[in-house]
Design an enzyme around this catalytic site. Structure first.
Site, mmCIF file in Angstrom:
data_model
loop_
_atom_site.group_PDB
_atom_site.id
_atom_site.type_symbol
_atom_site.label_atom_id
_atom_site.label_comp_id
_atom_site.label_asym_id
_atom_site.label_seq_id
_atom_site.Cartn_x
_atom_site.Cartn_y
_atom_site.Cartn_z
ATOM 1 N N ASP A 1 46.332 46.299 7.676
ATOM 2 C CA ASP A 1 45.169 45.565 8.323
ATOM 3 C C ASP A 1 43.990 46.774 8.263
ATOM 4 O O ASP A 1 43.818 47.607 9.304
ATOM 5 C CB ASP A 1 45.499 45.269 9.840
ATOM 6 C CG ASP A 1 45.879 43.831 9.653
ATOM 7 O OD1 ASP A 1 45.910 43.019 8.560
ATOM 8 O OD2 ASP A 1 46.041 43.303 10.697
ATOM 9 N N ASP B 1 46.319 49.095 11.468
ATOM 10 C CA ASP B 1 45.563 48.134 12.202
ATOM 11 C C ASP B 1 44.315 48.921 12.904
ATOM 12 O O ASP B 1 43.934 48.819 13.968
ATOM 13 C CB ASP B 1 46.383 47.589 13.470
ATOM 14 C CG ASP B 1 47.418 46.688 12.992
ATOM 15 O OD1 ASP B 1 47.489 45.608 12.509
ATOM 16 O OD2 ASP B 1 48.522 47.396 12.642
ATOM 17 N N HIS C 1 53.780 45.976 6.621
ATOM 18 C CA HIS C 1 52.912 45.502 7.612
ATOM 19 C C HIS C 1 53.641 45.143 8.742
ATOM 20 O O HIS C 1 53.372 45.206 9.962
ATOM 21 C CB HIS C 1 51.892 44.981 7.049
ATOM 22 C CG HIS C 1 50.684 44.224 8.141
ATOM 23 N ND1 HIS C 1 49.972 45.201 8.936
ATOM 24 C CD2 HIS C 1 50.444 43.308 8.676
ATOM 25 C CE1 HIS C 1 49.053 44.723 9.758
ATOM 26 N NE2 HIS C 1 49.322 43.491 9.662
ATOM 27 N N HIS D 1 53.455 39.560 18.315
ATOM 28 C CA HIS D 1 53.858 38.647 17.307
ATOM 29 C C HIS D 1 55.392 38.496 17.331
ATOM 30 O O HIS D 1 56.076 37.741 16.984
ATOM 31 C CB HIS D 1 53.450 39.368 15.895
ATOM 32 C CG HIS D 1 52.088 39.094 15.524
ATOM 33 N ND1 HIS D 1 51.370 40.269 15.592
ATOM 34 C CD2 HIS D 1 51.375 38.106 15.314
ATOM 35 C CE1 HIS D 1 50.037 39.884 15.413
ATOM 36 N NE2 HIS D 1 50.005 38.662 15.148
ATOM 37 N N HIS E 1 51.094 45.439 12.493
ATOM 38 C CA HIS E 1 50.740 44.022 12.972
ATOM 39 C C HIS E 1 50.702 43.944 14.443
ATOM 40 O O HIS E 1 49.679 43.285 14.860
ATOM 41 C CB HIS E 1 51.863 43.436 12.256
ATOM 42 C CG HIS E 1 51.762 41.854 12.239
ATOM 43 N ND1 HIS E 1 50.597 41.305 11.778
ATOM 44 C CD2 HIS E 1 52.415 40.888 12.588
ATOM 45 C CE1 HIS E 1 50.557 40.032 11.909
ATOM 46 N NE2 HIS E 1 51.685 39.597 12.297
ATOM 47 N N ASP E 2 51.559 44.310 15.140
ATOM 48 C CA ASP E 2 51.266 44.307 16.771
ATOM 49 C C ASP E 2 50.493 45.579 17.082
ATOM 50 O O ASP E 2 51.086 46.484 16.659
ATOM 51 C CB ASP E 2 52.845 44.203 17.329
ATOM 52 C CG ASP E 2 53.094 42.848 17.616
ATOM 53 O OD1 ASP E 2 52.375 41.822 17.563
ATOM 54 O OD2 ASP E 2 54.533 42.860 17.932
ATOM 55 N N HIS E 3 49.485 45.195 17.738
ATOM 56 C CA HIS E 3 48.639 46.325 18.197
ATOM 57 C C HIS E 3 49.102 47.086 19.356
ATOM 58 O O HIS E 3 48.285 47.220 20.365
ATOM 59 C CB HIS E 3 47.081 45.644 18.307
ATOM 60 C CG HIS E 3 46.711 44.885 17.102
ATOM 61 N ND1 HIS E 3 45.288 44.741 17.129
ATOM 62 C CD2 HIS E 3 46.933 44.649 16.186
ATOM 63 C CE1 HIS E 3 44.972 44.212 15.915
ATOM 64 N NE2 HIS E 3 46.157 44.119 15.164
ATOM 65 N N ASN F 1 47.801 41.431 6.764
ATOM 66 C CA ASN F 1 47.336 40.041 6.957
ATOM 67 C C ASN F 1 45.883 40.089 6.736
ATOM 68 O O ASN F 1 45.184 38.926 6.069
ATOM 69 C CB ASN F 1 47.937 39.155 7.843
ATOM 70 C CG ASN F 1 47.555 39.648 9.194
ATOM 71 O OD1 ASN F 1 48.246 40.805 9.636
ATOM 72 N ND2 ASN F 1 47.046 38.713 10.124
ATOM 73 N N TYR G 1 38.770 45.153 9.269
ATOM 74 C CA TYR G 1 38.504 43.777 9.996
ATOM 75 C C TYR G 1 37.380 43.436 9.670
ATOM 76 O O TYR G 1 36.398 44.138 9.237
ATOM 77 C CB TYR G 1 38.801 44.301 11.463
ATOM 78 C CG TYR G 1 40.336 44.292 11.775
ATOM 79 C CD1 TYR G 1 41.099 43.494 12.149
ATOM 80 C CD2 TYR G 1 40.794 45.695 11.773
ATOM 81 C CE1 TYR G 1 42.425 43.599 12.512
ATOM 82 C CE2 TYR G 1 42.283 46.030 12.346
ATOM 83 C CZ TYR G 1 42.888 44.798 12.606
ATOM 84 O OH TYR G 1 44.193 44.959 12.783
#
Length: 323
Positions: free
Chosen positions: A72, A39, A204, A213, A239-241, A110, A75
């Site tokens: 990710d 991410d 991810h 999430h 996925h979770d930042h 995603n 962005y």
């Protein structure tokens, strides 16, 4: 450089979906070390450049063999094409430390599917920067560990039924059910046939998370049983930042979230009462791993390079947290 000796063994592919790569282990003690970050792709913003700097320092200290990206990568909507300036501005010009000039093994997130997903999979990007190796799902074999990189995006129902304002690039994925069925079969086959000391899966989406999430139910239902049945020792995701460590109830699988490569979500928790919870940090950072024949050590670092959490696991499924 020696790391360029990795070999794409097409003839050894276990299927059309899972291609196999051999990454040579060059250390005399047969150990393996790597960094994992997710991410991240924001042209250096939200402390991405500072994280990259610390990755370079830790990468040199550990003499890493490669870098893992959990998705990710760009962005907010991936790349528009292979000529998108976000590629050099968020990757090549950011991760400039000498220790990071190693192979990068990369999965899609995603946000990457919200742009031109095929651009990130294109060999054109590898010609621009030879570190870049991004495929949907693939295997990396080393002497002591096998890595299984899995594209979890097509499993998530809401991306198909309720994509909000984003159109996902599902070229190469439809028809969906056939794609998922084949991938699950290939993952199970590859794991069952692996004889490595260590089996590590990279994707991810979360399986176990107390972050924004939370658990990704589709991955819990469809992929987790395969990991449990095949003695997988670690599942590394983004996925979770945030940075996060959760252990399965029997200690077999360590669920490691490393989604702090740039913008983090302060105080964004879903719950803290999940069984096996070990560590959570709602800030930026990354993960390191040192894999040896009999044990493995993992550590999470923040934006200043400070160790936030370190733990060891052994091949006997024992877990010992030292920080």
């Amino acid at each position: 450089m020696r790391w360029l000796l990795w070999l794409w063994v097409v003839c050894m592919s276990v299927s059309a979906e899972l291609q196999r790569f051999e990454h040579p282990v060059v250390k005399t003690d047969d150990s393996l070390s790597f960094l994992a970050v997710g991410d991240w792709g924001r042209r250096g913003a939200y402390n991405q450049s500072l994280i990259a700097h610390q990755m370079g320092i830790i990468g040199e200290k550990l003499n890493i063999d490669f870098v893992v990206s959990t998705g990710d990568n760009f962005y907010e909507r991936g790349l528009t094409s292979v000529n998108d300036p976000k590629y050099p501005e968020s990757f090549t010009q950011i991760y400039t430390a000498q220790s990071l000039q190693k192979q990068w093994y990369i999965v899609l997130g995603n946000h990457d599917y919200r742009g031109n997903a095929l651009a990130q999979l294109s060999p054109v990007l590898r010609k621009m920067d030879s570190r870049w190796l991004c495929l949907r799902s693939f295997l990396v074999n080393t002497k002591i560990a096998d890595f299984f990189f899995i594209d979890t995006n097509p499993f998530v129902d809401k991306y198909w039924s309720n994509p909000k304002h984003y159109k996902h690039d599902w070229r190469g994925v439809v028809p969906r059910q056939r794609y998922l069925s084949t991938l699950l079969k290939d993952l199970d086959f590859a794991l069952r046939n692996s004889t490595a000391n260590w089996k590590i899966v990279v994707a991810h989406h979360t399986i176990r998370s107390v972050g924004h999430h939370g658990d990704t139910q589709e991955i819990v239902d469809q992929i987790l049983p395969i990991l449990e049945a095949n003695n997988v020792r670690a599942y590394i995701n983004g996925h979770d930042h945030c940075l996060e460590h959760t252990s399965s109830t029997n200690g077999q699988i360590q669920f490691l979230t490393t989604g702090g490569g740039s913008k983090a979500w302060k105080g964004d928790l879903s719950r803290l009462n999940q069984g096996g919870y070990e560590f959570y940090y709602d800030g930026q950072g990354f993960l390191s791993a040192q894999i040896r024949p009999t044990d493995a050590e993992f550590a999470f670092y923040d934006v200043s390079g400070r160790v936030l959490h370190r733990f060891n696991i052994s091949n006997s499924k024992g877990l010992h947290s030292s920080m």
